[in-house]
Motif scaffolding. Structure first.
Motif, PDB file in Angstrom:
ATOM      1  N   GLU A  31      20.113  64.230 -54.358  1.00 28.69           N
ATOM      2  CA  GLU A  31      20.831  65.227 -54.608  1.00 28.69           C
ATOM      3  C   GLU A  31      20.334  66.433 -53.922  1.00 28.69           C
ATOM      4  O   GLU A  31      21.086  67.391 -53.319  1.00 28.69           O
ATOM      5  CB  GLU A  31      20.658  65.663 -56.150  1.00 28.69           C
ATOM      6  N   SER A  32      19.002  66.800 -53.474  1.00 26.47           N
ATOM      7  CA  SER A  32      18.478  68.071 -52.841  1.00 26.47           C
ATOM      8  C   SER A  32      18.729  67.691 -51.400  1.00 26.47           C
ATOM      9  O   SER A  32      19.295  68.703 -50.600  1.00 26.47           O
ATOM     10  CB  SER A  32      17.173  68.298 -52.880  1.00 26.47           C
ATOM     11  N   ALA A  33      18.495  66.365 -51.079  1.00 25.70           N
ATOM     12  CA  ALA A  33      19.222  66.107 -49.403  1.00 25.70           C
ATOM     13  C   ALA A  33      20.585  66.550 -49.382  1.00 25.70           C
ATOM     14  O   ALA A  33      21.149  67.059 -48.105  1.00 25.70           O
ATOM     15  CB  ALA A  33      18.787  64.784 -49.185  1.00 25.70           C
ATOM     16  N   LEU A  34      21.480  66.199 -50.322  1.00 26.81           N
ATOM     17  CA  LEU A  34      22.846  66.464 -49.809  1.00 26.81           C
ATOM     18  C   LEU A  34      23.107  67.983 -49.952  1.00 26.81           C
ATOM     19  O   LEU A  34      24.117  68.304 -49.286  1.00 26.81           O
ATOM     20  CB  LEU A  34      23.780  65.715 -51.228  1.00 26.81           C
ATOM     21  N   GLU A  35      22.442  68.582 -50.874  1.00 23.41           N
ATOM     22  CA  GLU A  35      22.647  70.093 -51.304  1.00 23.41           C
ATOM     23  C   GLU A  35      22.059  70.601 -49.715  1.00 23.41           C
ATOM     24  O   GLU A  35      23.082  71.543 -49.355  1.00 23.41           O
ATOM     25  CB  GLU A  35      21.646  70.562 -52.302  1.00 23.41           C
TER      26      GLU A  35
END
Lengths: 560, 560
Positions: free
Chosen positions: A514-518
């Motif tokens: 999720e944080s990588a996509l963010e």
């Protein structure tokens, strides 16, 4: 198609008067034997067999690579088949799919076996039957056929006369001096042809590493007789479905001991039917019985001859060992495995042996009795051959590198100069020019995989994928994006199979995704493919670093 | 945990005065040897080894199943280790994880090897060193240790006296009458113990099928000497990293021929270091040299001793064959594979041999020279044992079913009554009561797989999944549903890996999925799981029926 010899260039055009020899299979491996001989723009093919897979997951068969001749099939005069084993005829249906009217040349039994196989492929071939001593001019190639002795009847060597030189190709052979059918390898012919002059001698290397002489087929009779003398109930014989002489010995022993024989397994029934019809198998009167009629007989009057001697899981013998066959093997039955143990099949074969013994059967096999002899000439026999033929050049064929080298050393020991012995592998081009054979280059020559009904589609990448899936399984990560806002609408949803770790570990991975996509989104990365790579990196890093696992990672971003 | 013998019930409580024997590994397989002996509520464990996987994709090791003793570890007096091979000590670290203070009993070399292994697992064990002729009372078990000869030094048999009866467990052994270290199997002790009375004789079955006598270790010296006499450049010896006597012969030959020896490979360096430090390996002065110093020596003064004799892909020899090792094998080098060829490893080993020969090396191996002898007693030796010990009951151990049966037949041939020979497999309970051994039931006993850092997580379902993935690959079908309307918002999106067919076939499958989902929706089916089953059926039917493929099908329905 891979190029097996990057150090070798594409060969120059074959000079006028030269003969070119290229093996598309069988050199550097045991199987898929196929040799292409060229003179003056015309081609002759010797054999066209299959190779059985080793570590090729999901692959059923491996074919020679036809690419080298695919555009030149109109130049092919004929396909000479030396004998009827799968590793010499099994790829013929696939070659005939490209050009169904390529003529097949072979002995009576060989042609009958290939015709039966082609019928299953719905192909009716053009054939030309030949016999030992016969001579046929096949376009540019004047061929003479020579009887050789092997583990299937009616095998032939072929002597090929061209204006550019002569070649003697042994096919598979051995030199049993007292074979069951009296048909010996015709050394007198070998001598006469040697006298005339053999420019290139292509010889079977399979047993070149084995010292001495191959034991005669009839020397296994005592072990078979002992089985018959001691067996309390049924006798179940497993052997290759083409080994006519082995089955002959079983039929003879059955007759002598008052037992009836039933054939079990499609290929056994088919091949022995052909061999009997053509007179290669002599069935004593009243000995054969249909397997369905066995119920009428006492167990101690029964012999079954079946397939499965290599532990093949679907063959009759494996299914008996697994109690998955209507023949219920049990206490007092004797199983005779009258066959070789092909390297790589050991575990499967021992599994079958243990299973049968567990059911109470006695198992007689190569490991505890003299119930098998090889079909190939050992070192001692090959020495005789070299001394009788006295070839000008030698090219060992049929075998792994270790076999080819051992065969080459035998040729040299008999006086063939080392520089006249050509060690080539599949795709390597050997030119015979002015009486001297030498490597002049290489042509593309890869592995062609049969995978179910597909031929040549499965490739190395696919096999690599399957090996990763086998060892490590896979992890699929699905993220659904809102097509309008670009925000994550569902997921990451994770699915794994064959993956060893507990799925609870994904509690740690999901926030990373999720944080990588963010982060990617903040950088303005919107492309689906790029986002998938972002997921792959986030998951792959965790797998490799923390867990030391390398599963296949399949990131999927869908817009909805 | 599977129950290996559904026909056998849980055994009754052991009657007072009875001795119970349960093998948790090694019966019905070659490896993971472990026997649990019980008297009066107390337990003695003999050996605790690993089994190497065969057709267990992704599995690194197979352990004995400790479930039977997991709740009774406080009853365990000790673990007696007969010798230092992996299949006898390899699972000790996993057992000690459950209870680190279980005492280990063994000879000097055996303990040194297990301690080195345990150090890697960060466990310091409690140990008790014993010697042949020694006697130790281990709680209820009065143990006497007897020298046996095997392919590793310092192996012991153990004679166990209990008030309920006596047991003699041979461990692995053979009866080389002229072993290199002069330490023979102590038949005089076997005779004395037989005289005292052996109620249950547990004997090594590994070579029971092999007729005659195992060739003495020193008989391979001539073949080694021939290699040294003929070698032009380097000599590279591959053998098991625990075979001290084999390496001793190489060191002696090197000294005699003025060559220096370097050890290559972590386990070889470690084990030979231990063996030299403890005096089991006698290193002639100045013969050993560090592998990094080899550059200073002429090639014809060098011997390398390395691992990889079984074709293990990561071991030194395989890497040399693949040109992936700093030792660049080439023309003139001689490779000596002085080891057995364990069934199942043939393809890997021949791949290494072919690779080395391709690089120009000569390869001397079991197939072409007398460079290996077995470490186990053949049938002839076992007959001696039975006649010297004259046991009251016999329980063959260490082997597949075929080996156990062959060993049982030898016992019977020497006069042990058939009903006094107990054929048991892993988990089968054998009770010795009033001097008679018999099967009284079975306990749960499955396979425990080590998969990376996980122990016991990987199960049969996982292996089945991996085999499907290996042979057929997988097909994932993703459908995104609008959470509000229940309509398909995206997909079906299809992903495949390892799947042979062209993805174009999904043009035919997608409409089938869509109409199946439509139909389900019309019927009011809304549950995600049920819809996934609808997709699975639609895709599976097409795959199995039309294509005759059985890939793993993973349907995923996501609401977004």
């Amino acid at each position: 198609m891979s190029h097996p010899h990057p150090e070798l260039a594409t060969p120059p055009a074959l000079p006028k008067g030269g003969v070119r020899v290229v093996a598309l299979g069988g050199l550097g491996e045991v199987g898929r034997n196929m040799t292409v001989i060229e003179y003056d723009g015309r081609l002759l093919i010797v054999d066209c067999g299959v190779l059985f897979p080793e570590d090729h997951p999901g692959v059923d068969l491996i074919l020679p690579d036809f690419e080298y001749i695919a555009d030149r099939l109109d130049d092919v005069e004929a396909i000479v088949l030396t004998h009827g084993h799968e590793d010499h005829i099994g790829a013929v249906p696939y070659l005939l799919r490209l050009k169904p009217d390529l003529p097949l040349v072979g002995s009576t039994l060989t042609l009958a076996l290939i015709e039966a196989k082609l019928k299953e492929h719905r192909i009716t071939p053009y054939t030309l039957g030949v016999k030992e001593g016969g001579r046929e001019v096949l376009g540019a190639f004047d061929c003479e056929f020579v009887a050789v002795n092997h583990s299937i009847p009616d095998a032939l060597a072929v002597f090929i006369r061209t204006p550019g030189g002569t070649l003697l190709h042994t096919g598979d052979f051995k030199m049993d001096q007292l074979p069951l059918d009296g048909r010996i390898t015709d050394l007198r012919a070998f001598g006469r042809l040697g006298e005339e002059g053999v420019d290139l001698f292509l010889t079977d290397s399979t047993n070149a590493e084995v010292p001495g002489f191959t034991t005669p087929e009839r020397d296994i009779a005592p072990a078979i007789e002992r089985v018959f003398a001691k067996a309390e109930r049924r006798i179940i014989v497993a052997c290759f479905s083409s080994h006519v002489h082995r089955v002959q010995q079983v039929l003879d022993a059955a007759e002598a001991n008052g037992r009836k024989v039933a054939m079990v397994g499609r290929s056994m029934v088919r091949n022995m039917g052909i061999a009997a019809d053509l007179g290669y198998l002599h069935v004593p009167d009243g000995v054969l019985v249909d397997v369905k009629k066995l119920g009428d007989l006492e167990d101690n009057k029964v012999v079954l001859v079946c397939t499965g001697s290599q532990g093949e899981p679907m063959a009759a013998l494996s299914r008996m060992a697994n109690r998955d066959h209507r023949i219920d093997v049990g206490e007092g039955d004797t199983v005779l495995m009258a066959s070789s143990l092909i390297p790589g099949n050991e575990n499967a074969v021992y599994r079958v042996i243990n299973g049968l013994m567990h059911l109470g059967a006695k198992v007689v096999h190569k490991g505890n009795a003299m119930v098998h002899v090889s079909g190939h000439a050992s070192a001692g026999e090959l020495l005789y051959c070299y001394n009788i033929v006295k070839p000008r050049n030698v090219m060992p064929v049929h075998g792994e590198w270790r076999h080819l080298i051992a065969n080459a050393d035998l040729a040299v020991a008999t006086g063939v100069p080392r520089e006249r012995v050509v060690l080539a592998e599949d795709g390597v081009v050997v030119d015979l020019i002015d009486g001297k054979a030498a490597i002049t280059g290489a042509v593309p020559c890869g592995y062609v995989y049969v995978d179910g009904s597909l031929v040549g589609t499965t490739d190395e990448t696919m096999l690599k994928d399957r090996r990763i899936l086998r060892d490590e399984g896979f992890v699929t990560i699905i993220v659904v994006r809102d097509a309008d806002t670009g925000k994550i609408a569902a997921g990451p949803e994770i699915q794994t199979r064959g993956f060893a770790e507990d799925e609870a570990i994904f509690d740690k991975v999901v926030p990373k995704i999720e944080s990588a996509l963010e982060e990617a989104r903040a950088k303005g990365i919107n492309d689906t493919y790029q986002l998938q790579q972002v997921i792959r990196r986030a998951v792959g890093g965790f797998m490799g670093g923390k867990l030391r696992r390398r599963p296949m990672i399949i990131p999927i971003v869908i817009d909805a």
